[in-house]
Design an enzyme around this catalytic site. Structure first.
Site, PDB file in Angstrom:
ATOM      1  N   ASP A  24       0.841  -1.201   0.000  1.00 20.88           N
ATOM      2  CA  ASP A  24       0.000   0.000   0.000  1.00 20.88           C
ATOM      3  C   ASP A  24       0.879   1.255   0.000  1.00 20.88           C
ATOM      4  O   ASP A  24       0.668   2.172   0.791  1.00 20.88           O
ATOM      5  CB  ASP A  24      -0.961  -0.009   1.191  1.00 20.88           C
ATOM      6  N   LYS A  38       1.746   4.671  -1.024  1.00 22.72           N
ATOM      7  CA  LYS A  38       0.993   5.818  -1.524  1.00 22.72           C
ATOM      8  C   LYS A  38       1.477   7.046  -0.757  1.00 22.72           C
ATOM      9  O   LYS A  38       2.111   6.918   0.301  1.00 22.72           O
ATOM     10  CB  LYS A  38      -0.507   5.614  -1.337  1.00 22.72           C
ATOM     11  N   PRO A  39       1.190   8.243  -1.278  1.00 19.22           N
ATOM     12  CA  PRO A  39       1.673   9.463  -0.600  1.00 19.22           C
ATOM     13  C   PRO A  39       1.258   9.558   0.870  1.00 19.22           C
ATOM     14  O   PRO A  39       2.046  10.010   1.702  1.00 19.22           O
ATOM     15  CB  PRO A  39       1.060  10.590  -1.433  1.00 19.22           C
ATOM     16  N   ALA A  40       0.063   9.103   1.202  1.00 18.94           N
ATOM     17  CA  ALA A  40      -0.409   9.194   2.589  1.00 18.94           C
ATOM     18  C   ALA A  40       0.389   8.307   3.541  1.00 18.94           C
ATOM     19  O   ALA A  40       0.350   8.506   4.753  1.00 18.94           O
ATOM     20  CB  ALA A  40      -1.891   8.834   2.668  1.00 18.94           C
TER      21      ALA A  40
END
Length: 165
Positions: free
Chosen positions: A22, A24-26
């Site tokens: 997972d 991702k930027p977050a």
């Protein structure tokens, strides 16, 4: 520089037998000095584990690899695809696969190539295009085989740009 650090950090996880699944930027936090830290290993898979099986789709659609959105077996090359998607977004200001719905995004991830970087931002170096193309290859066998390979290609561009100044 940020992408080099992320690639090296993810390579460390991969060498420990962990696939994040997972990226991702977050899930990337920057400390006060600007150093990135990959977080949220909540859906990570340990290579020797059987907790999550093939066929289970886990992750954030916009950054998932084709094999991941199709529920196929994934490995570290899926994380490399996700890292490539983040790099594309950093360079262009837009996600590589956009759509009105998750279904459209997934269709594009599996079936369409991203818009070339130089069509989105003409001033970008063609060297970045080659890195993006390899990181976002539909077939995992056509991608970088490790994050350290990705980092090495990024370092070449980074070091070349330092010698210009």
């Amino acid at each position: 520089k940020l992408m080099i650090q992320l690639s090296e950090a993810l390579d460390f996880a991969h060498k420990s037998g962990i696939v994040h699944r997972d990226i991702k930027p977050a899930n990337i936090l920057l400390d006060d000095s600007g150093k990135p830290h990959i977080c949220d290993f909540g859906v990570a898979h340990v290579e020797m584990s059987t907790i999550t099986q093939t066929g289970a789709t886990i992750g954030t659609p916009s950054y998932m690899s084709p094999e991941q959105v199709m529920g196929k077996k994934i490995d570290k090359r899926s994380d490399i695809f996700s890292l490539g998607a983040i790099f594309y977004e950093l360079l262009t200001g837009r996600r590589p696969f956009e759509g009105e719905s998750i279904t459209t995004v997934i269709y594009k991830i599996v079936n369409e190539d991203v818009m070339p970087l130089t069509q989105v931002r003409k001033e970008l170096s063609p060297e970045f295009e080659e890195i993006i193309k390899k990181a976002l290859a539909k077939d995992p066998d056509d991608r970088y085989s490790s994050c350290v390979e990705l980092a090495e290609d990024l370092k070449k561009i980074f070091l070349d740009s330092l010698t210009i100044w």
